[in-house]
Motif scaffolding. Sequence first.
Motif, PDB file in Angstrom:
ATOM      1  N   ALA A  36      -8.260  -9.829   1.918  1.00  0.00           N
ATOM      2  CA  ALA A  36      -8.676  -9.169   0.796  1.00  0.00           C
ATOM      3  C   ALA A  36      -7.417  -8.440  -0.033  1.00  0.00           C
ATOM      4  O   ALA A  36      -7.407  -8.263  -1.211  1.00  0.00           O
ATOM      5  CB  ALA A  36      -9.574  -7.940   0.980  1.00  0.00           C
ATOM      6  N   PRO A  51      -4.162  -9.061   0.056  1.00  0.00           N
ATOM      7  CA  PRO A  51      -3.063  -9.786  -1.119  1.00  0.00           C
ATOM      8  C   PRO A  51      -3.727 -10.011  -2.176  1.00  0.00           C
ATOM      9  O   PRO A  51      -2.960 -10.060  -3.556  1.00  0.00           O
ATOM     10  CB  PRO A  51      -2.831 -10.991  -0.163  1.00  0.00           C
ATOM     11  N   ARG A  52      -5.083 -10.372  -2.195  1.00  0.00           N
ATOM     12  CA  ARG A  52      -5.605 -10.605  -3.532  1.00  0.00           C
ATOM     13  C   ARG A  52      -5.758  -9.589  -4.502  1.00  0.00           C
ATOM     14  O   ARG A  52      -5.212  -9.621  -5.578  1.00  0.00           O
ATOM     15  CB  ARG A  52      -6.946 -10.981  -3.194  1.00  0.00           C
ATOM     16  N   ALA A  96      -3.256  -6.942  -4.403  1.00  0.00           N
ATOM     17  CA  ALA A  96      -1.987  -6.788  -4.608  1.00  0.00           C
ATOM     18  C   ALA A  96      -1.464  -7.631  -5.787  1.00  0.00           C
ATOM     19  O   ALA A  96      -0.796  -7.147  -6.736  1.00  0.00           O
ATOM     20  CB  ALA A  96      -1.293  -7.093  -3.485  1.00  0.00           C
ATOM     21  N   ALA A  97      -1.954  -8.935  -5.964  1.00  0.00           N
ATOM     22  CA  ALA A  97      -1.629  -9.796  -7.071  1.00  0.00           C
ATOM     23  C   ALA A  97      -2.158  -9.416  -8.397  1.00  0.00           C
ATOM     24  O   ALA A  97      -1.725  -9.408  -9.192  1.00  0.00           O
ATOM     25  CB  ALA A  97      -2.287 -11.273  -6.545  1.00  0.00           C
ATOM     26  N   ILE A  98      -3.646  -8.881  -8.174  1.00  0.00           N
ATOM     27  CA  ILE A  98      -4.512  -8.724  -9.375  1.00  0.00           C
ATOM     28  C   ILE A  98      -3.311  -7.156  -9.881  1.00  0.00           C
ATOM     29  O   ILE A  98      -3.248  -7.078 -11.366  1.00  0.00           O
ATOM     30  CB  ILE A  98      -5.802  -7.916  -9.109  1.00  0.00           C
ATOM     31  N   ASP A 123      -0.240  -6.812  -9.474  1.00  0.00           N
ATOM     32  CA  ASP A 123       1.182  -7.314  -9.498  1.00  0.00           C
ATOM     33  C   ASP A 123       1.966  -6.285  -8.803  1.00  0.00           C
ATOM     34  O   ASP A 123       3.012  -6.024  -9.092  1.00  0.00           O
ATOM     35  CB  ASP A 123       1.529  -7.267 -11.082  1.00  0.00           C
ATOM     36  N   ALA A 124       1.602  -6.117  -7.689  1.00  0.00           N
ATOM     37  CA  ALA A 124       2.488  -5.397  -6.370  1.00  0.00           C
ATOM     38  C   ALA A 124       2.892  -6.014  -5.531  1.00  0.00           C
ATOM     39  O   ALA A 124       2.266  -7.127  -5.018  1.00  0.00           O
ATOM     40  CB  ALA A 124       1.500  -4.326  -6.215  1.00  0.00           C
ATOM     41  N   PRO A 125       4.044  -5.611  -4.936  1.00  0.00           N
ATOM     42  CA  PRO A 125       4.463  -6.594  -3.740  1.00  0.00           C
ATOM     43  C   PRO A 125       3.558  -6.136  -2.489  1.00  0.00           C
ATOM     44  O   PRO A 125       2.881  -5.075  -2.424  1.00  0.00           O
ATOM     45  CB  PRO A 125       5.659  -5.967  -3.365  1.00  0.00           C
ATOM     46  N   LEU A 126       3.537  -6.898  -1.223  1.00  0.00           N
ATOM     47  CA  LEU A 126       2.632  -6.637  -0.246  1.00  0.00           C
ATOM     48  C   LEU A 126       3.590  -6.868   1.070  1.00  0.00           C
ATOM     49  O   LEU A 126       4.015  -8.211   1.256  1.00  0.00           O
ATOM     50  CB  LEU A 126       1.452  -7.310  -0.099  1.00  0.00           C
TER      51      LEU A 126
END
Lengths: 324, 272
Positions: free
Chosen positions: A106, A108-109, A111-113, A115-118
């Motif tokens: 959950a 990384p999903r 984080a992408a929404i 637009d953040a690094p993980l």
Amino acid sequence: MSKVLVVLETTASGLRSLSLPGITCGLQVARASGGELHLLILGAAPQAVAQAVAAAGYGAAAVHVLADPALEPFTAEAWADAIVHAARTLGATHIGGTATSSLRDALPRAAAILDAPLLPEVVAVKTGDTFTRPISAGRALLDAQASGSLIFFTARATEFEPPAVGAAVAVQTIASPGLNTRGAQVLSVKKTESARPALTEARIVVSGGRGMGKGENFQILEQLTDMLGGALGASRAATDAGMVPADLQVGQTGKIVAPDLYIAVAISGAIQHLAGMKGSKTIVAINKEKEAPIFQVADYGLVAKWEDALPRLIQLVRAHKSAT
Amino acid sequence: MKILVTLKRIPNPDEPLKFTVGGLDYSSHKWVPNAFDEYAVEAALRLAEKVGAPDRLAEVIVLSICPQGQRQHLIQFLGMGADRAIVVDADEDALDTGTVAKAIAAVYKREGCDLLIAGKLSQDNEGNQIAQRVAGILGAPQACFAATVEWDRGQRALIVSREVDDGVEVKRIPLPAVVSVDLRIVLPTSVQNGATPANHAYKEGARLASLRGITLAKKKPFQVLSLGDLGLGGPANERAVAVKAPPARKAGQIVGSVDDLFDKLTKEAKVL
Ligand SMILES: Cc1cc2nc3c(=O)[nH]c(=O)nc-3n(C[C@H](O)[C@H](O)[C@H](O)COP(=O)(O)OP(=O)(O)OC[C@H]3O[C@@H](n4cnc5c(N)ncnc54)[C@H](O)[C@@H]3O)c2cc1C
Ligand SMILES: Nc1ncnc2c1ncn2[C@@H]1O[C@H](COP(=O)(O)O)[C@@H](O)[C@H]1O
């Protein structure tokens, strides 16, 4: 000031114990970045667990609950949307949690929404934006720095002790934005039933490899495991061959374990296996080939066939246990 | 049905790492395909083909973000049976994970794909996040860490069993969607498409590219895009500060017998 939000998971009986290392990592990030720790509990009706967590405090400034029927059973779709909503509502600067299969799914999903690094599988917190994590099957440690107003992380459970209980804090409610699973549907969850401790939490782990030959031969390992009160593990070769269930796999793609004692029986010691158990305090290897790479990480190596070694070892352990 | 499969090249994981001051030197490494991506292509081909007949139920497009002169791995995948290749011309080591995911999502949309199959993990970087990110960008459902996939063609959905911490979860996702594959996706009957007989047992593992396959591969469509073509670029939001070797374990000992071993464990290590 930074605001570190750690996402927790619950079970039927309360807070999932595997969530605790994530809290400790979050506390360290909060300290390193000069800010506060906040805890987030998601579920259909997680209020009771939230109260218990708030009573324990764990050094957090607050516990937040976001309740919605779509959050159970777990789906990455609904959870990511909930995490995104909580992050925006609270103005989080960091979001993380223990690297469990659910949060690996959950976070990384989410984080992408946003637009953040993980930064995944963090084993040490250097500063508020620089964390250490293993790469290349644990053969190297990378210090990675993330930039931006929001940074995600997942914490490797074996590297952070559970947090100490702290002052009680308040539970705050975040209204659900109205969640759904975007068409995804969980049809069933088949848990591996076992009376043994969880692999990731056991103090002793006994693992078998391809050299065990077949599933039935694992009975002798189970006997040793149970006598020691430990958990059973396996190599990929043993799980792929169907000797034991897949969730017993230890390694780069399986469970990462760091027990006080790890006993590897008939396992060659491929780097992908070592990646999952190299952090164990004491490692014992029993293998019939003296060239097996597992001996390079073992504190104690015994060159022998398991057929010869295990019956005697079991005999000695049994005598020892009944004497103490 | 269009299936997009992502492929990463990695420094051969069987070669020892070479540490430099604060970094890693891969200059003498052989570059090989990421194992999980070989599995992803195998899964896509098993979904697309009807064993024993020439029919194809889907087009399989392979996509890699990699620099010029490092594209050999794509020929191998075309040789296995993928239909065509797309390359985004960039040094992926200089990109952040977010940009790699955005590039994949952009190609997915541009091609009008129905399914992305990615590896669960790149063996070098171990991010375990690209598939999840692409699904997030697309707003599509996702099934990560897949051990089996069944394609319900009538309902345009996938039924995926996923490896989770303490067992297996079965998840149904409507297409278009995103899947990441775990190791066991290449066991003999892990992929079912309703066309190949359900009891057909594939050889375990990813298929090899045949010599004929490689010859054909060189004639298959091969499109090269730039990040600019996809509207991407800009500074990375992740940076490697330092790389070092993990602390070495202290040397162990070989014991002579089970009794010796037991003695050491009780008296020296005191773990029993
Ligand atoms: C991408 C990727 C990810 C992977 N992830 C993992 C992972 O997470 N975990 C993992 O374990 N593997 C993983 N692997 C697989 C890994 O590379 C090895 O193939 C695997 O660990 C080998 O398992 P093994 O040691 O049981 O089998 P083998 O390598 O076949 O070794 C069997 C050993 O048993 C010994 N033996 C045989 N008979 C006896 C006997 N009677 N008594 C005593 N000893 C005996 C032999 O000497 C030998 O050393 C991964 C591989 C890839 C490519
Ligand atoms: N440069 C790349 N080009 C194409 N696919 C990639 C690239 N990097 C990662 N991927 C895909 O994303 C998966 C997971 O990678 P990671 O999140 O880095 O562990 C890999 O197995 C690939 O399928």
